[in-house]
Write a protein that holds these residues in place. Structure first.
Motif: not given
Length: 244
Positions: A33-42, A98-107
């Motif tokens: 049971t984990v939150p579906d957040t960008l930090a969790q995905r990364l 591309d949108d997801y890769l931009i989000e990852i690179s910005r993070y």
């Protein structure tokens, strides 16, 4: 089960887990049971690159925290499009837009955790001096520009496209220079790093990687920002740096 099968099983298992995290598979699928957040995905990224992308302790996976966003985005696209080859990276980003890769690179570009101390290596003084001279002065006779002409006087890079190189693990630096020399790593054409790398002898690669790995990162390694309307004056045209 022999050693090869064990290693393959471990690799495949890890690949499934990190890929599931990156694409946001339902937590129930993994029995957690984990939150579906960008930090969790990364965590798919930090499982290799270290907490907050600080770099691994094995001397191979590099730091990605605080690298310029344009550089990180270029590398993610290079892995996705096969210009760089590393099976786990190619698989993980192969179907990301591309949108997801931009989000990852910005993070990761926005993270600036402290740097670890340089690796402790027992390197000959003459090897380190050779590396220092190549990094700071280059070798005009062999058409090798100084590293600082692109990566900055403090070797912390130039945002948004040029990464810092000081303090990177020596094994990683050797591997990447070797990959450019053999053609297993590419960047957008014209590929300036491949051109430069192919001018380096094995002794040069050993010297440059050794000296760079011993450098202390100044000012947390934050790359100065290139003005939006500035044209970078680089010794070679680089496809990864628009306008160069």
């Amino acid at each position: 089960m022999n050693v090869v099968k064990l290693l393959m099983h471990s690799f495949v298992t890890r690949l499934i887990i990190v890929s599931a995290l990156l694409v946001g598979v339902a937590p129930e699928t993994l029995g957690q049971t984990v939150p579906d957040t960008l930090a969790q995905r990364l965590k798919a990224c930090t499982s290799c690159h270290g907490a907050q992308g600080r770099a691994s302790t094995d001397g191979y996976y590099p730091r990605i925290a605080g690298k310029p966003q344009g550089y990180l985005l270029n590398q993610l696209k290079n892995f996705r499009e096969g210009r760089r080859t590393f099976p786990m990276m190619n698989y993980m980003v192969g179907h990301l837009g591309d949108d997801y890769l931009i989000e990852i690179s910005r993070y990761f570009a926005d993270l600036h955790p402290p740097y670890a101390a340089p690796q402790r290596l027992d390197l000959a003084p003459e090897l380190l001096e050779r590396g220092r001279l190549l990094v700071l002065n280059g070798d005009e006779q062999r058409r090798i520009p100084a590293c600082i002409h692109c990566h900055g006087k403090q070797m912390t890079g130039l945002a948004p496209f040029i990464p810092g190189i000081a303090g990177l693990p020596r094994d990683y630096l050797i591997a990447q220079l070797g990959a450019w020399q053999t053609g297993s790593r590419h960047a957008a054409s014209p590929d300036c790093m491949q051109t430069i790398s192919r001018q380096l002898s094995p002794q040069d690669v050993s010297a440059v990687s050794g000296w760079l790995s011993q450098q202390v990162i100044p000012d947390q390694g934050i790359a100065p920002q290139m003005p939006a309307d500035a044209v970078p004056h680089l010794p070679l045209h680089c496809g990864s740096v628009p306008g160069s």
